[in-house]
Design an enzyme around this catalytic site. Sequence first.
Site, mmCIF file in Angstrom:
data_model
loop_
_atom_site.group_PDB
_atom_site.id
_atom_site.type_symbol
_atom_site.label_atom_id
_atom_site.label_comp_id
_atom_site.label_asym_id
_atom_site.label_seq_id
_atom_site.Cartn_x
_atom_site.Cartn_y
_atom_site.Cartn_z
ATOM 1 N N HIS A 1 0.819 -1.219 0.000
ATOM 2 C CA HIS A 1 0.000 0.000 0.000
ATOM 3 C C HIS A 1 0.853 1.269 0.000
ATOM 4 O O HIS A 1 0.312 2.369 -0.116
ATOM 5 C CB HIS A 1 -1.028 -0.013 1.138
ATOM 6 C CG HIS A 1 -0.513 0.372 2.483
ATOM 7 N ND1 HIS A 1 -0.137 -0.548 3.442
ATOM 8 C CD2 HIS A 1 -0.313 1.583 3.050
ATOM 9 C CE1 HIS A 1 0.250 0.093 4.536
ATOM 10 N NE2 HIS A 1 0.156 1.388 4.321
ATOM 11 N N ASP B 1 0.189 -7.660 1.885
ATOM 12 C CA ASP B 1 0.577 -6.245 1.815
ATOM 13 C C ASP B 1 2.105 -6.143 1.885
ATOM 14 O O ASP B 1 2.663 -5.787 2.912
ATOM 15 C CB ASP B 1 -0.094 -5.475 2.966
ATOM 16 C CG ASP B 1 0.076 -3.969 2.828
ATOM 17 O OD1 ASP B 1 0.606 -3.508 1.799
ATOM 18 O OD2 ASP B 1 -0.323 -3.248 3.779
ATOM 19 N N GLN C 1 0.612 6.081 11.460
ATOM 20 C CA GLN C 1 0.764 6.543 10.083
ATOM 21 C C GLN C 1 2.210 6.936 9.796
ATOM 22 O O GLN C 1 2.824 7.695 10.546
ATOM 23 C CB GLN C 1 -0.176 7.722 9.811
ATOM 24 C CG GLN C 1 -1.547 7.283 9.285
ATOM 25 C CD GLN C 1 -2.243 6.267 10.165
ATOM 26 O OE1 GLN C 1 -2.249 6.400 11.375
ATOM 27 N NE2 GLN C 1 -2.828 5.247 9.557
ATOM 28 N N GLY C 2 2.750 6.412 8.715
ATOM 29 C CA GLY C 2 4.139 6.682 8.350
ATOM 30 C C GLY C 2 5.092 5.563 8.764
ATOM 31 O O GLY C 2 6.239 5.530 8.335
ATOM 32 N N ASP C 3 4.617 4.666 9.610
ATOM 33 C CA ASP C 3 5.427 3.490 9.964
ATOM 34 C C ASP C 3 5.196 2.347 8.987
ATOM 35 O O ASP C 3 5.953 1.365 8.979
ATOM 36 C CB ASP C 3 5.092 3.013 11.386
ATOM 37 C CG ASP C 3 5.541 3.998 12.445
ATOM 38 O OD1 ASP C 3 6.647 4.567 12.287
ATOM 39 O OD2 ASP C 3 4.800 4.220 13.417
ATOM 40 N N SER C 4 4.153 2.454 8.189
ATOM 41 C CA SER C 4 3.816 1.401 7.231
ATOM 42 C C SER C 4 5.008 0.988 6.401
ATOM 43 O O SER C 4 5.817 1.824 6.003
ATOM 44 C CB SER C 4 2.735 1.875 6.276
ATOM 45 O OG SER C 4 1.491 1.632 6.823
HETATM 46 N N1 ARG Z 1 -1.292 2.411 7.184
HETATM 47 C C1 ARG Z 1 -0.373 3.119 8.029
HETATM 48 C C2 ARG Z 1 0.789 3.694 7.196
HETATM 49 O O1 ARG Z 1 0.725 3.741 5.995
HETATM 50 C C3 ARG Z 1 0.105 2.287 9.175
HETATM 51 C C4 ARG Z 1 -0.929 2.159 10.189
HETATM 52 C C5 ARG Z 1 -0.527 1.315 11.329
HETATM 53 N N2 ARG Z 1 -1.557 1.505 12.279
HETATM 54 C C6 ARG Z 1 -1.576 0.936 13.470
HETATM 55 N N3 ARG Z 1 -2.528 1.266 14.285
HETATM 56 N N4 ARG Z 1 -0.658 0.087 13.832
HETATM 57 O O2 ARG Z 1 1.734 4.232 7.729
#
Ligand code: ARG
Length: 264
Positions: free
Chosen positions: A75, A120, A210-213
Amino acid sequence: MRFRERCSLLGIIAAAAAVGLGTAAPAQAAPAGDVQPYIVGGTRAAQGEFPWMVRLSMGCGGAMYTPQIVLTAAHCVSRTGPNTGITATVGTVDLNSGGTRVRSTYVHRSPTYNTSTGGDWALVKLASPVSGVPTLPIATTTAYNSGTFDIAGWGAAREGGAQQRYLLKAKVPFVDDATCASPGGIYNDLIPRAELCAGNMASGGVDTCQGDSGGPMFRRDGSGNWIQVGITSWGRGCARPNAPGVYTEVSTFASAIADAARRI
Ligand code: ARG
């Protein structure tokens, strides 16, 4: 496509741009004061502690899979094919100083992402190998898919918060699939074979955000070496009770990842 509170690629790019984490612009300043919110509920990683950690310029994390290939989340990237638009920063906890910056040449996006199989994950091939940086081996069996995991990244330190200049880390406990899916809501969408949950079920407080993905979730193997078991994927908000972080179950895709890496 089923709805999940994943980050869209457009959202990721917008967030990265908003905090100036492009190749030229300076990253956000270090947090000041004595209340320091980190990853969510974590602390600063030491330089060299997780040497295979990668920051990708679209605002995602990753890990060095080979000296020239970064493993990240599907993603975080748009599609399979030639791609020179991503810059990887490797070898520094401080995005404003040190390390090596290398451009991408090619992206391989998991063909099973957004299917019922899940997956993913994606590979980013770099223009040249990065020397002096170890790779992070991935789990090829389910043997390490439990226990306490380590997470790290430059993502938000609280839900809705800013991207970080310094690499943050935390530890999160394994949550089994049935417990993870039990709160209902978007967790009903959990794909047990493809996804691994982690976090403090009752209390929340510690999580990726967000940003750790795309960054790794990892632990020590039977010989005491780091092994990657997950890829940060999604969650409902960040660090909420009854809303664990969801990670790509790397062992399920280990052979597909290895095959793709041989081809690109
Ligand atoms: N989708 C998020 C990203 O792109 C990561 C989200 C992780 N969320 C969580 N609650 N662990 O950075």
